[in-house]
Design an enzyme around this catalytic site. Structure first.
Site, short mmCIF file in Angstrom:
data_model
loop_
_atom_site.label_atom_id
_atom_site.label_comp_id
_atom_site.label_asym_id
_atom_site.label_seq_id
_atom_site.Cartn_x
_atom_site.Cartn_y
_atom_site.Cartn_z
N ASN A 8 0.86 -1.18 0.00
CA ASN A 8 0.00 0.00 0.00
C ASN A 8 0.90 1.23 0.00
O ASN A 8 1.50 1.57 1.02
CB ASN A 8 -0.91 -0.02 1.24
CG ASN A 8 -1.75 1.24 1.33
OD1 ASN A 8 -1.81 2.04 0.39
ND2 ASN A 8 -2.42 1.43 2.47
N LYS A 10 0.03 4.27 -0.35
CA LYS A 10 -0.64 5.46 0.20
C LYS A 10 -0.45 6.65 -0.75
O LYS A 10 -0.43 6.44 -1.96
CB LYS A 10 -0.13 5.74 1.62
CG LYS A 10 -0.24 4.48 2.50
CD LYS A 10 0.01 4.73 3.95
CE LYS A 10 -0.15 3.42 4.72
NZ LYS A 10 -0.01 3.56 6.15
N HIS A 94 -9.60 1.78 5.04
CA HIS A 94 -8.31 1.85 5.73
C HIS A 94 -8.46 2.80 6.91
O HIS A 94 -9.22 3.78 6.83
CB HIS A 94 -7.25 2.38 4.75
CG HIS A 94 -5.86 2.26 5.29
ND1 HIS A 94 -5.35 3.18 6.19
CD2 HIS A 94 -4.89 1.34 5.09
CE1 HIS A 94 -4.12 2.81 6.51
NE2 HIS A 94 -3.81 1.69 5.86
N GLU A 96 -6.74 5.13 7.91
CA GLU A 96 -6.47 6.54 7.57
C GLU A 96 -7.71 7.19 6.95
O GLU A 96 -7.94 8.38 7.11
CB GLU A 96 -5.25 6.62 6.63
CG GLU A 96 -3.97 6.34 7.40
CD GLU A 96 -2.83 5.75 6.59
OE1 GLU A 96 -2.90 5.77 5.35
OE2 GLU A 96 -1.86 5.27 7.21
N GLU A 166 -5.41 -4.29 10.93
CA GLU A 166 -4.39 -3.24 11.05
C GLU A 166 -4.63 -2.45 12.34
O GLU A 166 -5.43 -1.49 12.33
CB GLU A 166 -4.45 -2.29 9.85
CG GLU A 166 -4.06 -2.94 8.54
CD GLU A 166 -3.40 -1.93 7.58
OE1 GLU A 166 -2.36 -2.27 7.02
OE2 GLU A 166 -3.92 -0.82 7.43
N GLY A 172 2.61 2.80 10.81
CA GLY A 172 3.58 3.88 10.63
C GLY A 172 4.34 4.27 11.89
O GLY A 172 4.97 5.32 11.93
N SER A 212 3.51 -1.63 10.51
CA SER A 212 4.96 -1.68 10.72
C SER A 212 5.57 -3.02 10.34
O SER A 212 6.47 -3.52 11.02
CB SER A 212 5.29 -1.30 12.17
OG SER A 212 4.93 0.05 12.40
#
Ligand code: 13P
Length: 251
Positions: A8, A10, A94, A96, A166, A172, A212
């Protein structure tokens, strides 16, 4: 089940950067056996990625889609457009998007349906925040997300389906979930899906881990029970790292 490794990217990578990255990774991995490797570049680079990956086993995913099939929705992207540029998969909800764009479980559900209607395989992302984990709500949160995001989705629609666990606190941050945490959660997700549908359906759904993932933790994560693949962010933009991750099923 063939493990699924998804990159991904992003909001990173222009067309030039995408083609350069794919060329480098493709050259080193050269149609890997035993893993299915999928790239999710930004929308603008999907077509170039599709061309760059022709005659390879690598597949493409989009990072999002809109739930309507077409119409006056300025700025939105329909599932059929994603098929048009060669996508097999689409990431849905996701964290985010949930956090920065207000995507609710209701929206996730609409997007899952839209993906299925267009014959795209949804990669449904679920995960708890740090505060939710610390207050022992992890399983409750995940169960709620699964139930709401899959509301009224028929068992027959889940022949090809991916759930990505996730944990928000692991994305991240460099702090991946431990193998024990991942094993516990993935078993819980599998059991929840078995209760919502049935055991054979639950066993066919690929449950992948993201947060991560790097070259040096991919092996242990990928060899954890009920882990059917990995969803990789930052490390998927670094060819040596991503190649190592893709090769970690064998190593
Ligand atoms: P990182 O691998 O950078 O933690 O990102 C994970 C992720 O969000 C993949 O979708």
């Amino acid at each position: 089940m063939t493990p699924l490794i998804i990159a991904n990217w992003k909001m990173h990578a222009t067309i030039d950067e995408t083609v350069k990255l794919l060329t480098e990774i493709r050259f080193s991995l050269n149609n890997p056996d035993g893993v299915e490797v999928v790239f999710a570049p930004p929308f603008t680079a999907l077509y170039s990625a599709h061309i760059a990956l022709q005659e390879t086993n690598f597949k493409l995913a989009a990072q999002d889609l809109f739930w309507e099939l077409e119409g006056p929705y300025t700025g939105e992207i329909a599932g059929s457009f994603l098929k048009d540029v060669g996508c097999h998969y689409v990431i849905v909800a996701h964290s985010e998007r949930r956090r920065s764009f207000g995507e609710t479980d209701e929206i996730a559900n609409k997007k899952v349906r839209a993906a299925l209607t267009q014959d795209l395989i949804p990669i449904l992302c679920i995960g708890e925040t740090d505060a939710e984990r610390k207050s022992n709500q992890t399983m409750e949160v995940l169960q709620k997300q699964l139930k709401r995001d899959l509301q009224e989705i028929a068992m027959s629609d889940l022949k090809n389906f991916v759930v990505a666990y996730e944990p928000v606190w692991a994305i991240g941050t460099g702090n991946n979930a431990t193998v024990e945490q991942v094993e516990e959660v993935h078993s819980f997700i599998r059991n929840t899906l078995a209760k919502m549908y049935d055991a054979p359906t639950a066993s066919r759904i690929r449950i992948i881990y993201g947060g991560s993932v790097k070259g040096d933790n991919a092996f242990s994560l990928l060899h954890t029970k009920n882990v059917d693949g990995l969803l990789v962010g930052g490390a998927s933009l670094i060819p040596e790292q991503f190649i190592k991750i893709c090769q970690s099923k064998e190593s």
